[in-house]
Design a protein around this motif. Structure first.
Motif, PDB file in Angstrom:
ATOM      1  N   CYS A  29       0.830  -1.203   0.000  1.00 44.88           N
ATOM      2  CA  CYS A  29       0.000   0.000   0.000  1.00 44.88           C
ATOM      3  C   CYS A  29       0.866   1.256   0.000  1.00 44.88           C
ATOM      4  O   CYS A  29       1.818   1.355   0.776  1.00 44.88           O
ATOM      5  CB  CYS A  29      -0.912   0.002   1.227  1.00 44.88           C
ATOM      6  N   PRO A  30       0.562   2.258  -0.842  1.00 43.37           N
ATOM      7  CA  PRO A  30       1.297   3.534  -0.810  1.00 43.37           C
ATOM      8  C   PRO A  30       1.186   4.173   0.571  1.00 43.37           C
ATOM      9  O   PRO A  30       0.150   4.071   1.239  1.00 43.37           O
ATOM     10  CB  PRO A  30       0.582   4.380  -1.880  1.00 43.37           C
ATOM     11  N   ALA A  31       2.227   4.839   1.001  1.00 43.59           N
ATOM     12  CA  ALA A  31       2.293   5.404   2.348  1.00 43.59           C
ATOM     13  C   ALA A  31       1.144   6.363   2.625  1.00 43.59           C
ATOM     14  O   ALA A  31       0.594   6.394   3.739  1.00 43.59           O
ATOM     15  CB  ALA A  31       3.631   6.111   2.549  1.00 43.59           C
ATOM     16  N   GLU A  32       0.725   7.153   1.611  1.00 40.12           N
ATOM     17  CA  GLU A  32      -0.308   8.162   1.849  1.00 40.12           C
ATOM     18  C   GLU A  32      -1.689   7.540   2.083  1.00 40.12           C
ATOM     19  O   GLU A  32      -2.604   8.197   2.585  1.00 40.12           O
ATOM     20  CB  GLU A  32      -0.381   9.156   0.675  1.00 40.12           C
ATOM     21  N   HIS A  33      -1.880   6.261   1.735  1.00 46.13           N
ATOM     22  CA  HIS A  33      -3.162   5.594   1.929  1.00 46.13           C
ATOM     23  C   HIS A  33      -3.122   4.552   3.057  1.00 46.13           C
ATOM     24  O   HIS A  33      -4.107   3.842   3.265  1.00 46.13           O
ATOM     25  CB  HIS A  33      -3.606   4.896   0.638  1.00 46.13           C
ATOM     26  N   LEU A  34      -2.017   4.491   3.780  1.00 49.45           N
ATOM     27  CA  LEU A  34      -1.819   3.441   4.780  1.00 49.45           C
ATOM     28  C   LEU A  34      -2.842   3.535   5.912  1.00 49.45           C
ATOM     29  O   LEU A  34      -3.456   2.522   6.308  1.00 49.45           O
ATOM     30  CB  LEU A  34      -0.397   3.517   5.345  1.00 49.45           C
ATOM     31  N   ASP A  35      -3.049   4.723   6.462  1.00 49.35           N
ATOM     32  CA  ASP A  35      -3.999   4.876   7.575  1.00 49.35           C
ATOM     33  C   ASP A  35      -5.412   4.515   7.139  1.00 49.35           C
ATOM     34  O   ASP A  35      -6.176   3.875   7.888  1.00 49.35           O
ATOM     35  CB  ASP A  35      -3.977   6.311   8.107  1.00 49.35           C
ATOM     36  N   TRP A  36      -5.775   4.939   5.919  1.00 49.19           N
ATOM     37  CA  TRP A  36      -7.111   4.601   5.421  1.00 49.19           C
ATOM     38  C   TRP A  36      -7.294   3.095   5.308  1.00 49.19           C
ATOM     39  O   TRP A  36      -8.325   2.540   5.711  1.00 49.19           O
ATOM     40  CB  TRP A  36      -7.296   5.267   4.050  1.00 49.19           C
ATOM     41  N   LEU A  37      -6.284   2.401   4.780  1.00 55.71           N
ATOM     42  CA  LEU A  37      -6.378   0.962   4.576  1.00 55.71           C
ATOM     43  C   LEU A  37      -6.422   0.217   5.908  1.00 55.71           C
ATOM     44  O   LEU A  37      -7.156  -0.765   6.054  1.00 55.71           O
ATOM     45  CB  LEU A  37      -5.208   0.462   3.721  1.00 55.71           C
ATOM     46  N   LYS A  38      -5.635   0.692   6.896  1.00 57.14           N
ATOM     47  CA  LYS A  38      -5.671   0.053   8.208  1.00 57.14           C
ATOM     48  C   LYS A  38      -7.071   0.115   8.809  1.00 57.14           C
ATOM     49  O   LYS A  38      -7.545  -0.846   9.417  1.00 57.14           O
ATOM     50  CB  LYS A  38      -4.666   0.733   9.139  1.00 57.14           C
ATOM     51  N   GLY A  39      -7.739   1.265   8.643  1.00 60.45           N
ATOM     52  CA  GLY A  39      -9.109   1.400   9.139  1.00 60.45           C
ATOM     53  C   GLY A  39     -10.061   0.434   8.469  1.00 60.45           C
ATOM     54  O   GLY A  39     -10.948  -0.133   9.105  1.00 60.45           O
ATOM     55  N   ARG A  40      -9.856   0.244   7.157  1.00 59.03           N
ATOM     56  CA  ARG A  40     -10.717  -0.684   6.409  1.00 59.03           C
ATOM     57  C   ARG A  40     -10.490  -2.130   6.829  1.00 59.03           C
ATOM     58  O   ARG A  40     -11.424  -2.945   6.844  1.00 59.03           O
ATOM     59  CB  ARG A  40     -10.448  -0.542   4.913  1.00 59.03           C
ATOM     60  N   LEU A  41      -9.260  -2.454   7.137  1.00 51.03           N
ATOM     61  CA  LEU A  41      -8.912  -3.847   7.455  1.00 51.03           C
ATOM     62  C   LEU A  41      -9.150  -4.212   8.919  1.00 51.03           C
ATOM     63  O   LEU A  41      -9.101  -5.385   9.283  1.00 51.03           O
ATOM     64  CB  LEU A  41      -7.438  -4.104   7.112  1.00 51.03           C
ATOM     65  N   MET A  42      -9.405  -3.180   9.743  1.00 49.37           N
ATOM     66  CA  MET A  42      -9.541  -3.428  11.186  1.00 49.37           C
ATOM     67  C   MET A  42     -10.632  -4.456  11.486  1.00 49.37           C
ATOM     68  O   MET A  42     -10.484  -5.315  12.351  1.00 49.37           O
ATOM     69  CB  MET A  42      -9.846  -2.115  11.908  1.00 49.37           C
ATOM     70  N   HIS A  43     -11.754  -4.355  10.775  1.00 49.68           N
ATOM     71  CA  HIS A  43     -12.865  -5.293  11.004  1.00 49.68           C
ATOM     72  C   HIS A  43     -13.089  -6.197   9.792  1.00 49.68           C
ATOM     73  O   HIS A  43     -14.172  -6.769   9.622  1.00 49.68           O
ATOM     74  CB  HIS A  43     -14.145  -4.514  11.302  1.00 49.68           C
TER      75      HIS A  43
END
Length: 462
Positions: A347-361
């Motif tokens: 994942c590109p660094a600028e989208h990392l936080d967004w992706l972590k939120g999506r993958l949390m659940h």
């Protein structure tokens, strides 16, 4: 709380440790348990219109007929100041304890707590009254043998009893000889306990009665005693002082229900051989099912004024129920963690936080699978395979539409009478699972389904 007779009494009221400053007033308790005190003036010493401290932790009073009364957790809703005239103030009271006065910081503790609920006599179904009619001789014999108490040990250290109060004919009885009996619950603790400990258990038992009777029933006739508060009964005997207790308990319905045993989901006779375990199972269920229970009973009590709100509460309740009773995921924890690591690496660094939120659940199963798992144990009662699949899809589509209002789901979601029927089906699923929770075996649940008219009516819609 059901208040069966109007409660509006005059008296004098004062703050603890300030008995010399008594104020006349009227104490009113409405049906539902709302308590209000109207007083002449206010309890402040001197004029303090800008003090801002309108909370009164405790007020003591002496009212007509009842004597001493303690009012707890009070605050002003109207506070008037007079300059030579007469002014009145109003105080809202959370709890009223009639029969004794407690000091300012004294804890309110009891050993016993007695209460009843609407239709309890019909649910218990035990009577000591026996009537023998001889129609040929035109005579009748009435005999009364008080039923034995039914005692159950609770796992929280309390004892729960089903007791029977009664009155016998007085004299002279020239035109009428009347015997009355009423059932009530009695909680007892060997060690004194805070009042909130008893009211918490009473709330859960009242909800059990709501479930068993398939009706919102209300708490009533609440009283308590303490081993530390005794009165002289003569002959060197002392008896506990009964304290009548009033508060705004839930659930509450303004309409007084009328239920016969065949209109209930089950009565005491259906559980009497295993009543102790079933009451304990229900109380224990609140440790892990409290959110789901709260959502279910909110729909029964009419907390949602519109049908779509009721549906959403039931859907959320079923989802919460499954979450609390199952730890099932899409894949095992280790496999999912490996997958997440691989996905995040690319994942590109600028989208990392967004992706972590999506993958949390991301490892959680969806609502459709949860509903399918919930339906599975009772599929024989919920129609054919095709009907169950249609039910599942309709619940999911309707929940998604009412949550997101996606136009693509507009025609697939239930509306009008179809939505009402869908809510009834979801209630049935809850009912069947709650029967399982309190300890009904599969064959006992089948008997309930066969013999309970309200449940049969709901199942006919499936």
């Amino acid at each position: 709380m059901r208040i069966e007779e109007e409660y509006k009494k005059t008296g004098y009221f004062w703050l603890p440790e300030k008995e010399e400053n008594k104020i006349p007033g009227i104490l009113s308790i409405d049906d539902g348990g709302k308590i209000e005190l109207e007083i002449v003036g206010h309890f402040d010493e001197g004029l303090k219109p800008l003090s801002g401290d309108d909370n009164l932790s405790r007020i003591i009073g002496h009212v007509e007929k009842d004597g001493l009364v303690t009012l707890d957790d009070c605050f002003y809703t109207k506070k008037n100041f007079s300059f030579g005239g007469i002014s009145k103030s109003k105080v809202v009271v959370h709890k009223a304890l009639s029969g004794a006065a407690w000091d300012k910081d004294e804890k309110v503790v009891f050993n016993t707590f007695s209460f009843s609920v609407d239709c309890l006599d019909e649910w218990v179904g035990i009577s000591g009254i026996d009537v023998d009619n001889d129609w040929d001789r035109r005579t009748a014999t009435i005999r009364y043998d008080p039923p034995e108490k039914i005692r159950m040990e609770l796992k929280n250290g309390m004892t729960l009893e089903i007791c029977f109060a009664y009155t016998l004919p007085g004299s002279p009885n020239l035109t009428e000889a009347k015997i009355t009996q009423r059932a009530f619950f009695r909680l007892e603790s060997e060690n004194p306990r805070d009042l909130s400990d008893f009211t918490s258990i009473a709330f859960k038992i009242t909800n059990l009665m709501c479930f068993a009777m398939d009706e919102i029933v209300s708490l009533k006739n609440v009283s308590a005693t303490s081993s530390e508060m005794l009165r002289d009964g003569g002959n060197d005997k002392k008896y506990p002082v009964p304290i009548s207790i009033y508060y705004q308990s839930i659930p509450f319905s303004e309409k007084i229900p009328k239920k016969t045993w065949h209109e209930m989901l089950f009565n005491f006779g259906a559980i009497k051989t295993n009543a102790q375990q079933m009451f304990n199972n229900w109380l224990n269920a609140y440790e892990y099912l409290s959110p789901a229970l709260g959502l279910y009973f909110s729909t029964k009590a009419g907390a949602q004024k519109y049908l779509d709100g009721k549906f959403l509460a039931l859907a959320q309740g079923l989802e919460t129920y499954h979450r609390r009773t199952s730890s099932e995921t899409l894949m095992d924890k280790d496999s999912y963690e490996v997958l997440v690591s691989e996905v995040l690496e690319g994942c590109p660094a600028e989208h990392l936080d967004w992706l972590k939120g999506r993958l949390m659940h991301g490892n959680e199963i969806n609502l459709g699978k949860r509903i399918k798992k919930i339906i599975e144990p009772f599929k024989d009662h919920l129609g054919t395979s095709a009907e169950r699949s249609k039910l599942l899809r309709k619940i999911v589509d309707t929940r998604n539409y009412l949550t997101h209002y996606s136009e693509s789901l507009h025609d697939k979601s239930a509306k009008g009478r179809d939505l009402w029927v869908l809510c009834m089906k979801m209630e049935v699923i809850f009912n069947l699972h709650f029967l399982k929770v309190i300890g009904f075996a599969d064959e006992e649940i089948s008997r309930v389904v066969e013999n309970c008219h309200p449940l049969k009516r709901k199942l006919k819609e499936i």
